[in-house]
Design a protein around this motif. Sequence first.
Motif, PDB file in Angstrom:
ATOM      1  N   PHE A   5       7.736  -2.142  -6.489  1.00  9.20           N
ATOM      2  CA  PHE A   5       7.496  -1.920  -5.057  1.00  9.20           C
ATOM      3  C   PHE A   5       7.528  -0.438  -4.682  1.00  9.20           C
ATOM      4  O   PHE A   5       6.586   0.056  -4.038  1.00  9.20           O
ATOM      5  CB  PHE A   5       8.518  -2.713  -4.226  1.00  9.20           C
ATOM      6  CG  PHE A   5       8.282  -2.651  -2.745  1.00  9.20           C
ATOM      7  CD1 PHE A   5       7.326  -3.448  -2.135  1.00  9.20           C
ATOM      8  CD2 PHE A   5       9.024  -1.782  -1.952  1.00  9.20           C
ATOM      9  CE1 PHE A   5       7.113  -3.402  -0.774  1.00  9.20           C
ATOM     10  CE2 PHE A   5       8.823  -1.723  -0.583  1.00  9.20           C
ATOM     11  CZ  PHE A   5       7.866  -2.533   0.000  1.00  9.20           C
ATOM     12  N   PRO A   6       8.573   0.324  -5.033  1.00  7.88           N
ATOM     13  CA  PRO A   6       8.585   1.746  -4.641  1.00  7.88           C
ATOM     14  C   PRO A   6       7.487   2.562  -5.310  1.00  7.88           C
ATOM     15  O   PRO A   6       7.011   3.542  -4.741  1.00  7.88           O
ATOM     16  CB  PRO A   6       9.984   2.220  -5.064  1.00  7.88           C
ATOM     17  CG  PRO A   6      10.432   1.238  -6.100  1.00  7.88           C
ATOM     18  CD  PRO A   6       9.823  -0.058  -5.723  1.00  7.88           C
ATOM     19  N   ILE A   7       7.064   2.153  -6.509  1.00  5.47           N
ATOM     20  CA  ILE A   7       5.989   2.877  -7.206  1.00  5.47           C
ATOM     21  C   ILE A   7       4.665   2.679  -6.483  1.00  5.47           C
ATOM     22  O   ILE A   7       3.908   3.635  -6.234  1.00  5.47           O
ATOM     23  CB  ILE A   7       5.891   2.397  -8.666  1.00  5.47           C
ATOM     24  CG1 ILE A   7       7.205   2.659  -9.410  1.00  5.47           C
ATOM     25  CG2 ILE A   7       4.710   3.068  -9.372  1.00  5.47           C
ATOM     26  CD1 ILE A   7       7.267   2.048 -10.791  1.00  5.47           C
ATOM     27  N   ARG A  59       0.504   8.388  -0.807  1.00  5.40           N
ATOM     28  CA  ARG A  59      -0.375   9.514  -1.200  1.00  5.40           C
ATOM     29  C   ARG A  59      -1.812   9.239  -0.768  1.00  5.40           C
ATOM     30  O   ARG A  59      -2.533  10.134  -0.347  1.00  5.40           O
ATOM     31  CB  ARG A  59      -0.319   9.732  -2.706  1.00  5.40           C
ATOM     32  CG  ARG A  59       0.980  10.340  -3.211  1.00  5.40           C
ATOM     33  CD  ARG A  59       0.788  10.928  -4.614  1.00  5.40           C
ATOM     34  NE  ARG A  59       0.241   9.937  -5.533  1.00  5.40           N
ATOM     35  CZ  ARG A  59       0.973   9.137  -6.296  1.00  5.40           C
ATOM     36  NH1 ARG A  59       2.300   9.202  -6.227  1.00  5.40           N
ATOM     37  NH2 ARG A  59       0.405   8.270  -7.118  1.00  5.40           N
ATOM     38  N   SER A  60      -2.248   7.978  -0.884  1.00  9.27           N
ATOM     39  CA  SER A  60      -3.614   7.620  -0.512  1.00  9.27           C
ATOM     40  C   SER A  60      -3.858   7.808   0.980  1.00  9.27           C
ATOM     41  O   SER A  60      -4.935   8.227   1.402  1.00  9.27           O
ATOM     42  CB  SER A  60      -3.906   6.160  -0.878  1.00  9.27           C
ATOM     43  OG  SER A  60      -3.783   5.953  -2.264  1.00  9.27           O
ATOM     44  N   ALA A  61      -2.826   7.491   1.785  1.00  8.00           N
ATOM     45  CA  ALA A  61      -2.969   7.624   3.237  1.00  8.00           C
ATOM     46  C   ALA A  61      -3.106   9.087   3.626  1.00  8.00           C
ATOM     47  O   ALA A  61      -3.942   9.458   4.457  1.00  8.00           O
ATOM     48  CB  ALA A  61      -1.778   6.986   3.936  1.00  8.00           C
ATOM     49  N   GLY A  62      -2.319   9.956   3.005  1.00  2.00           N
ATOM     50  CA  GLY A  62      -2.423  11.385   3.262  1.00  2.00           C
ATOM     51  C   GLY A  62      -2.088  11.760   4.696  1.00  2.00           C
ATOM     52  O   GLY A  62      -1.519  10.987   5.464  1.00  2.00           O
ATOM     53  N   THR A  68       6.514  -5.568   6.438  1.00  2.00           N
ATOM     54  CA  THR A  68       6.745  -4.203   6.904  1.00  2.00           C
ATOM     55  C   THR A  68       5.910  -3.211   6.106  1.00  2.00           C
ATOM     56  O   THR A  68       5.298  -2.284   6.658  1.00  2.00           O
ATOM     57  CB  THR A  68       8.237  -3.842   6.808  1.00  2.00           C
ATOM     58  OG1 THR A  68       9.001  -4.758   7.594  1.00  2.00           O
ATOM     59  CG2 THR A  68       8.493  -2.430   7.284  1.00  2.00           C
ATOM     60  N   GLY A  69       5.860  -3.398   4.782  1.00  3.41           N
ATOM     61  CA  GLY A  69       5.047  -2.527   3.943  1.00  3.41           C
ATOM     62  C   GLY A  69       3.568  -2.654   4.260  1.00  3.41           C
ATOM     63  O   GLY A  69       2.842  -1.660   4.324  1.00  3.41           O
ATOM     64  N   PHE A  70       3.116  -3.873   4.474  1.00  2.58           N
ATOM     65  CA  PHE A  70       1.712  -4.093   4.829  1.00  2.58           C
ATOM     66  C   PHE A  70       1.390  -3.403   6.139  1.00  2.58           C
ATOM     67  O   PHE A  70       0.360  -2.736   6.275  1.00  2.58           O
ATOM     68  CB  PHE A  70       1.448  -5.593   4.944  1.00  2.58           C
ATOM     69  CG  PHE A  70      -0.013  -5.952   4.967  1.00  2.58           C
ATOM     70  CD1 PHE A  70      -0.655  -6.332   3.804  1.00  2.58           C
ATOM     71  CD2 PHE A  70      -0.732  -5.918   6.145  1.00  2.58           C
ATOM     72  CE1 PHE A  70      -2.002  -6.662   3.812  1.00  2.58           C
ATOM     73  CE2 PHE A  70      -2.074  -6.241   6.175  1.00  2.58           C
ATOM     74  CZ  PHE A  70      -2.715  -6.623   5.002  1.00  2.58           C
ATOM     75  N   ASP A  71       2.273  -3.545   7.113  1.00  2.44           N
ATOM     76  CA  ASP A  71       2.082  -2.921   8.421  1.00  2.44           C
ATOM     77  C   ASP A  71       2.024  -1.402   8.301  1.00  2.44           C
ATOM     78  O   ASP A  71       1.233  -0.730   8.969  1.00  2.44           O
ATOM     79  CB  ASP A  71       3.229  -3.342   9.344  1.00  2.44           C
ATOM     80  CG  ASP A  71       3.110  -2.743  10.724  1.00  2.44           C
ATOM     81  OD1 ASP A  71       2.007  -2.761  11.286  1.00  2.44           O
ATOM     82  OD2 ASP A  71       4.127  -2.269  11.259  1.00  2.44           O
ATOM     83  N   THR A  72       2.834  -0.856   7.419  1.00  2.95           N
ATOM     84  CA  THR A  72       2.899   0.598   7.257  1.00  2.95           C
ATOM     85  C   THR A  72       1.668   1.166   6.572  1.00  2.95           C
ATOM     86  O   THR A  72       1.167   2.235   6.955  1.00  2.95           O
ATOM     87  CB  THR A  72       4.153   0.982   6.443  1.00  2.95           C
ATOM     88  OG1 THR A  72       5.315   0.498   7.107  1.00  2.95           O
ATOM     89  CG2 THR A  72       4.260   2.489   6.262  1.00  2.95           C
ATOM     90  N   TYR A  73       1.127   0.449   5.584  1.00  4.91           N
ATOM     91  CA  TYR A  73       0.100   1.048   4.717  1.00  4.91           C
ATOM     92  C   TYR A  73      -1.292   0.434   4.833  1.00  4.91           C
ATOM     93  O   TYR A  73      -2.192   0.829   4.085  1.00  4.91           O
ATOM     94  CB  TYR A  73       0.566   0.985   3.261  1.00  4.91           C
ATOM     95  CG  TYR A  73       1.799   1.831   3.024  1.00  4.91           C
ATOM     96  CD1 TYR A  73       1.730   3.216   3.081  1.00  4.91           C
ATOM     97  CD2 TYR A  73       3.038   1.231   2.794  1.00  4.91           C
ATOM     98  CE1 TYR A  73       2.859   3.995   2.904  1.00  4.91           C
ATOM     99  CE2 TYR A  73       4.177   1.998   2.608  1.00  4.91           C
ATOM    100  CZ  TYR A  73       4.077   3.380   2.662  1.00  4.91           C
ATOM    101  OH  TYR A  73       5.199   4.149   2.492  1.00  4.91           O
ATOM    102  N   LEU A  74      -1.516  -0.485   5.772  1.00  2.39           N
ATOM    103  CA  LEU A  74      -2.874  -1.003   5.950  1.00  2.39           C
ATOM    104  C   LEU A  74      -3.859   0.116   6.261  1.00  2.39           C
ATOM    105  O   LEU A  74      -5.015   0.092   5.844  1.00  2.39           O
ATOM    106  CB  LEU A  74      -2.910  -2.058   7.055  1.00  2.39           C
ATOM    107  CG  LEU A  74      -4.283  -2.674   7.375  1.00  2.39           C
ATOM    108  CD1 LEU A  74      -4.883  -3.336   6.138  1.00  2.39           C
ATOM    109  CD2 LEU A  74      -4.177  -3.677   8.512  1.00  2.39           C
ATOM    110  N   GLY A  75      -3.391   1.134   6.969  1.00  2.00           N
ATOM    111  CA  GLY A  75      -4.248   2.273   7.292  1.00  2.00           C
ATOM    112  C   GLY A  75      -4.753   3.026   6.079  1.00  2.00           C
ATOM    113  O   GLY A  75      -5.706   3.805   6.172  1.00  2.00           O
ATOM    114  N   ALA A  76      -4.132   2.807   4.907  1.00  5.12           N
ATOM    115  CA  ALA A  76      -4.600   3.480   3.686  1.00  5.12           C
ATOM    116  C   ALA A  76      -5.924   2.920   3.198  1.00  5.12           C
ATOM    117  O   ALA A  76      -6.657   3.576   2.465  1.00  5.12           O
ATOM    118  CB  ALA A  76      -3.537   3.358   2.585  1.00  5.12           C
ATOM    119  N   ILE A  77      -6.252   1.670   3.604  1.00  2.00           N
ATOM    120  CA  ILE A  77      -7.515   1.081   3.147  1.00  2.00           C
ATOM    121  C   ILE A  77      -8.469   0.765   4.296  1.00  2.00           C
ATOM    122  O   ILE A  77      -9.638   0.455   4.055  1.00  2.00           O
ATOM    123  CB  ILE A  77      -7.283  -0.210   2.320  1.00  2.00           C
ATOM    124  CG1 ILE A  77      -6.736  -1.333   3.201  1.00  2.00           C
ATOM    125  CG2 ILE A  77      -6.384   0.055   1.138  1.00  2.00           C
ATOM    126  CD1 ILE A  77      -6.772  -2.686   2.527  1.00  2.00           C
TER     127      ILE A  77
END
Length: 338
Positions: A213-215, A222-225, A98-107
């Motif tokens: 994990f939460p950190i 923040r990186s995704a913005g 779920t975390g990967f799915d949420t934040y892949l767009g950050a990279i």
Amino acid sequence: MTGPTISVVVLRHIVHCLDLAGFPPEPLLAECDIRRESLDDTRAIMPLADYLAFFEAAAERAGNPCLGLQAGRLGGADSLGALSFLFFSAPTLRAALTGFDTYLGAIQEAVRHRFTVSAGIATFEYALTDQALQNRRQDAEFSLALMYNLCRSFVGPEFELVEVRFEHSRQGNARLHRDLFRCEVYFDQETNSFSFEESFLSRTGGAIDPGLFPIIEEHLERSAGDPLRRHGLVREVRRLLEGSALDEPVTLASVAMTLGVSVATLNRALRVDGLRWRDLVHERRMTAAARLLRHSQRDIAEIALAVGFSESASFVRSFARHYGHTPKRYRDAGSDGS
């Protein structure tokens, strides 16, 4: 950079794999105007098109058509920077995916990624959404192999897949694919995905302290913005269109609602750039059709449905008007190397 981008951290892993294989990457890096020392900058980005071109050229130069698979198999906690550490610090595999799915767009931009569960089967899907990015075989095989390796490292060697699907056609013998994934592998599919039993989702990891994990999640957030502030209105319109299904694209009204502006505001912004919504939708369909004709063995009637035409006759006419060739002639010209 005006086109979609990707973190150089991903390319750094590919270059490292070339080193391990005894293939010197420096000449190709120089040809692509990439400085090796720049790959150590975790905040740096590069055009996604350049990354894909490097990956495909590296596989060809090294004489290794399965470079993407092998690079994915070698992936670990440092392969995707903070995103990998988020994955391994998750309390369960479900939270990791779920975390990967949420934040892949950050990279990485211009990517559709979904983690879903249905009827006891969990599925991870990955596909590039920019239809102009034609050569994507190595990236697709790398991405699924890497995710499979991350899941197996998280759960343990008992982690098993039910099936794997790839958009592109099979090239040569698929034995390496079956040996790696240890399941049936299908080609010429609608997307790139792998599926496994839902019961694995409750498994815990432990490679990295879950307290991190939460950190790490806050850092990636923040990186995704704010994408609208980062991309601008017209580019965000394109991004939302590209992220929708080809056979059922989003409407201009739904895009306006997502962005919190009026349809009139969007139309004005598009006109400033000499664009119209219906032309963007049509261009995307035609570009996708051209890619599928050149890089898959799906028949023309199936491609017509895949890109949003209800029957093949109207698709053939539309494609011929757009490219000056029928779909069959276009495909034949590509197979002849012309």
